[in-house]
Design a protein around this motif. Sequence first.
Motif, PDB file in Angstrom:
ATOM      1  N   SER A   1       2.153   7.019  -9.908  1.00  0.00           N
ATOM      2  CA  SER A   1       1.341   6.199  -9.004  1.00  0.00           C
ATOM      3  C   SER A   1       0.695   5.038  -9.746  1.00  0.00           C
ATOM      4  CB  SER A   1       0.257   7.062  -8.339  1.00  0.00           C
ATOM      5  OG  SER A   1       0.838   8.062  -7.519  1.00  0.00           O
ATOM      6  N   LYS A   2       0.160   5.311 -10.932  1.00  0.00           N
ATOM      7  CA  LYS A   2      -0.465   4.250 -11.735  1.00  0.00           C
ATOM      8  C   LYS A   2       0.571   3.217 -12.169  1.00  0.00           C
ATOM      9  CE  LYS A   2      -4.465   6.660 -13.747  1.00  0.00           C
ATOM     10  NZ  LYS A   2      -4.413   7.918 -12.962  1.00  0.00           N
TER      11      LYS A   2
ATOM     12  N   ILE B   1       1.212   0.436  -9.581  1.00  0.00           N
ATOM     13  CA  ILE B   1       0.205  -0.631  -9.608  1.00  0.00           C
ATOM     14  C   ILE B   1       0.355  -1.480 -10.860  1.00  0.00           C
ATOM     15  CG2 ILE B   1      -2.263  -1.079  -9.824  1.00  0.00           C
ATOM     16  CD1 ILE B   1      -1.467  -0.373  -6.994  1.00  0.00           C
TER      17      ILE B   1
ATOM     18  N   ASN C   1       2.075  -3.059  -4.671  1.00  0.00           N
ATOM     19  CA  ASN C   1       0.866  -2.575  -3.996  1.00  0.00           C
ATOM     20  C   ASN C   1       1.166  -1.569  -2.897  1.00  0.00           C
ATOM     21  OD1 ASN C   1       1.984  -4.174  -1.996  1.00  0.00           O
ATOM     22  ND2 ASN C   1       0.259  -5.580  -1.832  1.00  0.00           N
ATOM     23  N   CYS C   2       2.436  -1.246  -2.692  1.00  0.00           N
ATOM     24  CA  CYS C   2       2.803  -0.413  -1.544  1.00  0.00           C
ATOM     25  C   CYS C   2       4.085   0.348  -1.866  1.00  0.00           C
ATOM     26  CB  CYS C   2       2.990  -1.284  -0.302  1.00  0.00           C
ATOM     27  SG  CYS C   2       3.274  -0.383   1.227  1.00  0.00           S
TER      28      CYS C   2
ATOM     29  N   ALA D   1      -2.914   7.415  -2.798  1.00  0.00           N
ATOM     30  CA  ALA D   1      -4.193   6.932  -2.255  1.00  0.00           C
ATOM     31  C   ALA D   1      -5.237   6.819  -3.351  1.00  0.00           C
ATOM     32  CB  ALA D   1      -4.671   7.864  -1.151  1.00  0.00           C
ATOM     33  N   LYS D   2      -5.296   7.833  -4.202  1.00  0.00           N
ATOM     34  CA  LYS D   2      -6.281   7.841  -5.286  1.00  0.00           C
ATOM     35  C   LYS D   2      -6.073   6.655  -6.225  1.00  0.00           C
ATOM     36  CE  LYS D   2      -5.876  10.904  -8.594  1.00  0.00           C
ATOM     37  NZ  LYS D   2      -5.867  12.202  -9.321  1.00  0.00           N
ATOM     38  N   ASN D   3      -4.841   6.235  -6.356  1.00  0.00           N
ATOM     39  CA  ASN D   3      -4.512   5.120  -7.255  1.00  0.00           C
ATOM     40  C   ASN D   3      -4.360   3.791  -6.527  1.00  0.00           C
ATOM     41  OD1 ASN D   3      -4.092   6.320 -10.113  1.00  0.00           O
ATOM     42  ND2 ASN D   3      -3.079   7.779  -8.752  1.00  0.00           N
ATOM     43  N   ASN D   4      -4.840   3.756  -5.265  1.00  0.00           N
ATOM     44  CA  ASN D   4      -4.937   2.505  -4.502  1.00  0.00           C
ATOM     45  C   ASN D   4      -3.576   1.899  -4.171  1.00  0.00           C
ATOM     46  OD1 ASN D   4      -6.622   0.674  -3.154  1.00  0.00           O
ATOM     47  ND2 ASN D   4      -6.501  -0.795  -4.825  1.00  0.00           N
TER      48      ASN D   4
ATOM     49  N   MET E   1      -0.832   1.487  -1.221  1.00  0.00           N
ATOM     50  CA  MET E   1      -0.590   1.638   0.212  1.00  0.00           C
ATOM     51  C   MET E   1       0.747   2.347   0.447  1.00  0.00           C
ATOM     52  SD  MET E   1      -1.874  -2.008   1.790  1.00  0.00           S
ATOM     53  CE  MET E   1      -0.928  -3.017   0.643  1.00  0.00           C
TER      54      MET E   1
ATOM     55  N   ASN F   1      -4.824   4.900   3.261  1.00  0.00           N
ATOM     56  CA  ASN F   1      -3.802   4.137   2.541  1.00  0.00           C
ATOM     57  C   ASN F   1      -2.449   4.177   3.254  1.00  0.00           C
ATOM     58  OD1 ASN F   1      -3.553   6.930   1.751  1.00  0.00           O
ATOM     59  ND2 ASN F   1      -2.097   6.254   0.179  1.00  0.00           N
TER      60      ASN F   1
END
Length: 505
Positions: free
Chosen positions: A18-19, A22, A27-28, A88-91, A93, A142
């Motif tokens: 997930s990180k 980003i 972003n998604c 979600a935790k890593n922002n 979408m 998210n």
Amino acid sequence: MDVMLAEGLNHQPVDAISKSIINMGFNCVRLTWPLYLFTNDSLGSITVRQSFKNLGLFSSILGLQANNPSIVDLSVLDAYKAVVASLAKNNVMIILDNHISKPGWCCSRFDGNGFFGDEYFDPHLWIQGLTKVATIFKAATNVVGMSLRNELRGPLQNVDDWYRYMQKGAEAVHAANSDVLIILSGLSFDKDLSFLQQRPVNLTFSGKLVFEIHRYSFTDGDTWSADNANQACGEVLNDIVSRGAFVLEQGYPLFVSEFGVDQRGTNVNDNRYFNCFLGLAAELDFDWALWTLVGSYYLRDGIVGLNEYYGILDWNWFNIRNSSFLQRISVIRTPFQGPGYAETRSHKVIFHPMTGLCVQRTSLLQPLELGPCSEAEAWSYAPAKALIVLGTYFCLQADNKLGQPAKLSMICSDDSSKWDIISDSKMHLSSKLQDATSVCLDVDPNNVIVTQTCKCLSTNDTTCDPGSQWFKIIDSTRATKTTKSFLQIKPIIHFLARNFFGSYI
């Protein structure tokens, strides 16, 4: 896929993946799900461990235990929720994409998953599944959209059933979660929305409907490597616009939810296609999802650990497979103009798809060169076909010798200062020298903008690659270093022009 678990969790912790999404500038995520995962309780309730055991994937279980011990003994349904929670935790979408009904690799015309009424595609069960997924993830902020079905296809497909069931599915998702975007795919493996030109969808809601299409080089067979590249580009772009991108003119967002290329860079078909496609993506500012993040699969087509050469990540899900490709697509991560996006007044930028860079200048005396589009020169493209530096009296002019850098001039009425958009690709910028020789903008090995003989204009030439000469003049309201400063430049240029070039004013 068959194991019903997001790929890669045997190689890396879910939070690390997930990180990395980003960190790579995305972003998604378009997160796929099979219908039966949510509608077949006996299937959704088995543990991840048991799912892998059933397929004989014992080495993958060891990897899951090492990297994701909190997931390996969850049910496959709860594991899906855990992946959503990590994103979600890593922002990041999420667009939840109903990719298939029966878990497995997608897609073929005869796999029973293609269209309403197929063996594994009961439309009533599908609507139940959409409702359940929309309800389960209603609180997940998210989760920003739901794609109702991937790549409708096969012998049963027809327009009337498309409207009947896609509208029912859209209403079901909206009733369960009124906040998510609702994304509708087209026919023929999601490349055809042309029927919308005659018959709009009829829904009780508005302002949240998106249409999606897919496009790869292989969508058109070996056209890109077997035919003239300019001709192929023109034909394919016309097809994309007439069968999909026209929805932008109707006021709808367009989501190109699958496109991609072999990340090794050795596929001629892919490379030529992508030079053309990236120009369109920059011009139209549609939203997109790149296929694929996946570096390798647990199991695909009977092969354990299959390497995915279209994957951004490598086989072990740790390293980036091709960092230059990531840099190249970074240009389309930010809109050039999109709705409601106006950092500065409208202007033109000259984009070079082969590099993902734009034409810029470091000074009035230095050659024009390619550089980041965040530092692109701002131009106007006048009716007289002159490319004029915004806020100045200077225009782009071809030098009188082939291979020499194009230059800025204050003589903007000569043929050498007029730039026609030519060839089927509509991406050659052509001018004439004093002896009437036609030339095109090109790029030398140092990324300096030069003029050369125009490449690949003959439709009989199928081996030529015109990529270095493909430029796209794009409308932009994106602020760059030059657009922020051109108002300050203009008085200086005006002063210099009057004092040193008065005869040309």
